[in-house]
Design a protein around this motif. Structure first.
Motif, mmCIF file in Angstrom:
data_model
loop_
_atom_site.group_PDB
_atom_site.id
_atom_site.type_symbol
_atom_site.label_atom_id
_atom_site.label_comp_id
_atom_site.label_asym_id
_atom_site.label_seq_id
_atom_site.Cartn_x
_atom_site.Cartn_y
_atom_site.Cartn_z
ATOM 1 N N LEU A 46 -41.701 18.879 123.103
ATOM 2 C CA LEU A 46 -42.849 19.587 123.662
ATOM 3 C C LEU A 46 -43.367 18.883 124.911
ATOM 4 C CD1 LEU A 46 -44.975 20.477 120.486
ATOM 5 C CD2 LEU A 46 -43.478 21.980 121.801
ATOM 6 N N VAL A 47 -43.718 17.595 124.759
ATOM 7 C CA VAL A 47 -44.413 16.913 125.843
ATOM 8 C C VAL A 47 -44.264 15.408 125.693
ATOM 9 C CG1 VAL A 47 -46.595 16.816 124.571
ATOM 10 C CG2 VAL A 47 -46.647 16.874 127.075
ATOM 11 N N SER A 48 -44.272 14.729 126.832
ATOM 12 C CA SER A 48 -44.350 13.267 126.824
ATOM 13 C C SER A 48 -45.570 12.846 127.630
ATOM 14 C CB SER A 48 -43.071 12.637 127.378
ATOM 15 O OG SER A 48 -42.855 13.063 128.714
ATOM 16 N N PHE A 49 -46.096 11.671 127.289
ATOM 17 C CA PHE A 49 -47.378 11.221 127.852
ATOM 18 C C PHE A 49 -47.255 9.748 128.154
ATOM 19 C CE2 PHE A 49 -51.845 12.303 128.243
ATOM 20 C CZ PHE A 49 -52.539 11.120 128.042
ATOM 21 N N ASN A 51 -49.138 6.514 130.677
ATOM 22 C CA ASN A 51 -50.145 6.083 131.653
ATOM 23 C C ASN A 51 -51.262 7.119 131.778
ATOM 24 O OD1 ASN A 51 -51.067 4.111 133.431
ATOM 25 N ND2 ASN A 51 -50.053 5.028 135.200
ATOM 26 N N ASN A 52 -51.670 7.642 130.634
ATOM 27 C CA ASN A 52 -52.796 8.572 130.553
ATOM 28 C C ASN A 52 -52.579 9.922 131.216
ATOM 29 O OD1 ASN A 52 -54.707 7.270 128.905
ATOM 30 N ND2 ASN A 52 -55.192 5.881 130.590
ATOM 31 N N GLU A 53 -51.324 10.308 131.357
ATOM 32 C CA GLU A 53 -51.075 11.646 131.867
ATOM 33 C C GLU A 53 -49.763 12.187 131.328
ATOM 34 O OE1 GLU A 53 -51.203 11.207 136.084
ATOM 35 O OE2 GLU A 53 -49.150 10.475 136.211
ATOM 36 N N ILE A 54 -49.622 13.498 131.368
ATOM 37 C CA ILE A 54 -48.377 14.130 130.958
ATOM 38 C C ILE A 54 -47.292 13.751 131.951
ATOM 39 C CG2 ILE A 54 -47.186 16.332 130.751
ATOM 40 C CD1 ILE A 54 -49.812 17.512 129.652
ATOM 41 N N SER A 55 -46.182 13.233 131.445
ATOM 42 C CA SER A 55 -45.075 12.864 132.315
ATOM 43 C C SER A 55 -44.002 13.959 132.350
ATOM 44 C CB SER A 55 -44.464 11.525 131.907
ATOM 45 O OG SER A 55 -44.257 11.462 130.510
ATOM 46 N N GLU A 56 -43.785 14.616 131.210
ATOM 47 C CA GLU A 56 -42.850 15.736 131.190
ATOM 48 C C GLU A 56 -43.293 16.729 130.112
ATOM 49 O OE1 GLU A 56 -39.021 12.882 131.555
ATOM 50 O OE2 GLU A 56 -38.662 14.989 131.965
ATOM 51 N N LYS A 57 -42.926 17.979 130.300
ATOM 52 C CA LYS A 57 -43.222 18.981 129.285
ATOM 53 C C LYS A 57 -42.145 20.049 129.294
ATOM 54 C CE LYS A 57 -46.358 21.613 132.240
ATOM 55 N NZ LYS A 57 -47.736 22.182 132.355
ATOM 56 N N SER A 58 -42.017 20.739 128.154
ATOM 57 C CA SER A 58 -41.018 21.797 128.042
ATOM 58 C C SER A 58 -41.673 23.150 128.305
ATOM 59 C CB SER A 58 -40.388 21.772 126.653
ATOM 60 O OG SER A 58 -41.313 22.221 125.689
ATOM 61 N N GLU A 59 -40.825 24.169 128.318
ATOM 62 C CA GLU A 59 -41.307 25.537 128.535
ATOM 63 C C GLU A 59 -42.201 25.989 127.380
ATOM 64 O OE1 GLU A 59 -37.867 24.065 129.970
ATOM 65 O OE2 GLU A 59 -37.825 24.927 127.949
ATOM 66 N N ILE A 60 -42.016 25.373 126.204
ATOM 67 C CA ILE A 60 -42.830 25.732 125.046
ATOM 68 C C ILE A 60 -44.279 25.322 125.266
ATOM 69 C CG2 ILE A 60 -43.141 25.382 122.567
ATOM 70 C CD1 ILE A 60 -40.165 24.503 122.496
ATOM 71 N N PHE A 61 -44.478 24.227 125.943
ATOM 72 C CA PHE A 61 -45.805 23.623 126.125
ATOM 73 C C PHE A 61 -46.548 24.397 127.200
ATOM 74 C CE2 PHE A 61 -48.493 20.054 125.102
ATOM 75 C CZ PHE A 61 -49.291 19.887 126.219
ATOM 76 N N ASP A 62 -47.126 25.536 126.795
ATOM 77 C CA ASP A 62 -47.849 26.364 127.771
ATOM 78 C C ASP A 62 -49.349 26.055 127.729
ATOM 79 O OD1 ASP A 62 -47.498 29.306 125.625
ATOM 80 O OD2 ASP A 62 -48.894 27.631 125.529
ATOM 81 N N ASP A 63 -50.148 26.925 128.322
ATOM 82 C CA ASP A 63 -51.581 26.659 128.463
ATOM 83 C C ASP A 63 -52.322 26.612 127.124
ATOM 84 O OD1 ASP A 63 -51.915 28.586 131.543
ATOM 85 O OD2 ASP A 63 -51.193 26.558 131.131
ATOM 86 N N GLN A 64 -51.678 27.062 126.059
ATOM 87 C CA GLN A 64 -52.309 27.004 124.741
ATOM 88 C C GLN A 64 -52.305 25.588 124.166
ATOM 89 O OE1 GLN A 64 -53.882 29.548 123.041
ATOM 90 N NE2 GLN A 64 -53.649 30.569 124.997
ATOM 91 N N LEU B 92 -32.212 15.071 128.674
ATOM 92 C CA LEU B 92 -31.716 16.070 129.618
ATOM 93 C C LEU B 92 -32.852 16.392 130.575
ATOM 94 C CD1 LEU B 92 -29.773 18.547 127.275
ATOM 95 C CD2 LEU B 92 -28.853 16.678 128.657
ATOM 96 N N GLY B 93 -32.569 16.425 131.844
ATOM 97 C CA GLY B 93 -33.659 16.639 132.788
ATOM 98 C C GLY B 93 -34.311 15.305 133.055
ATOM 99 N N GLY B 94 -35.490 15.097 132.556
ATOM 100 C CA GLY B 94 -36.180 13.830 132.755
ATOM 101 C C GLY B 94 -35.767 12.787 131.735
ATOM 102 N N TYR B 95 -36.138 11.545 131.981
ATOM 103 C CA TYR B 95 -35.801 10.454 131.078
ATOM 104 C C TYR B 95 -36.411 10.636 129.698
ATOM 105 C CZ TYR B 95 -33.686 7.364 134.523
ATOM 106 O OH TYR B 95 -32.848 6.811 135.442
ATOM 107 N N GLN B 96 -37.580 11.247 129.629
ATOM 108 C CA GLN B 96 -38.273 11.356 128.351
ATOM 109 C C GLN B 96 -38.078 12.707 127.681
ATOM 110 O OE1 GLN B 96 -42.119 10.349 129.885
ATOM 111 N NE2 GLN B 96 -41.046 8.743 131.000
#
Lengths: 112, 110
Positions: A46-49, A51-64, B92-96
């Protein structure tokens, strides 16, 4: 041995309600993640976090969805208005570096 | 397209019967491949990280190996307590942004 802890272990909520899933990552870890697993399906990022911010997210992780690290120990996932299809196991994970992650035991979310 | 594929989907072994699980991946510039074990209703439990072709890691009855296109998890003389789903995962894509395969469900019969 340090571990990732998640609460609650099971949450039942009505469609349209907001839910907050909570996690305490391993104490010296710097990267935090949420994954989900729908019953019988694969584990999905879904998401990685970091340094206090989102670093990566997937298409599933929408505005909800949103994540927060409100203090030095907790990491939360909020789903604003739950849908039936949000029913799944949600796993929190953490890692010391951006390598292997260590997972909690999960929160089973059931939306009715 | 970058992806991770595991085979077989399910494997049933007699106790003591060695075998191998496969994880094939297509990604440009592999930044690590992870193996996890998952018991029913539980979170994935980390087993191994492999970074480069030719690398091997061992833990008890498990040995993971890596080539340029696939990884194998070899199980030697398995016991019933090795029964679980074994997951392979690759950034895949990013490291995380780690993508998991669908897993191999292993059943070891006494």
């Amino acid at each position: 041995e340090p571990e990732v802890t998640q609460t609650p272990s099971h949450q039942v909520t009505q469609m349209g309600q907001e839910v907050i899933l909570r996690c305490v990552p391993i104490s010296n870890h710097l990267y935090f993640y949420w994954y989900r697993q729908i019953l019988g399906q694969k584990v999905e990022f879904l998401v990685s976090f970091y340094n206090n911010e989102i670093s990566e997210k997937s298409e599933i992780f929408d505005d909800q969805f949103s994540v927060e690290r409100p203090d030095g120990s907790n990491f939360t996932l909020k789903i604003r208005s739950t849908k039936l299809e949000d029913s799944a196991m949600y796993f929190c994970a953490s890692s010391a570096q951006d390598t292997e992650a260590f997972f909690g035991q999960g929160t089973r979310l059931t939306v009715v | 397209e970058d992806q991770v594929t595991q085979s077989p989907e399910a494997l049933r072994l007699q106790e003591g019967e060695s075998s191998s699980l496969n994880c094939s991946y297509t990604v440009s510039g592999l930044r690590g491949l992870f193996w996890y074990r998952q018991d029913p209703g539980k979170g994935p439990e980390f087993l191994f990280t492999l970074y480069s072709a030719g690398e091997e890691k061992e833990k008890e009855r498990l040995k993971a190996t890596l080539t340029k296109k696939e990884s194998f998890l070899h199980i030697t003389a398995p016991k019933p307590e090795d029964s679980a789903t074994y997951l392979c995962a690759v950034p895949l894509g990013g490291y995380q942004k780690v993508t998991f395969g669908t897993g191999t469900k292993l059943q070891v019969i006494p």
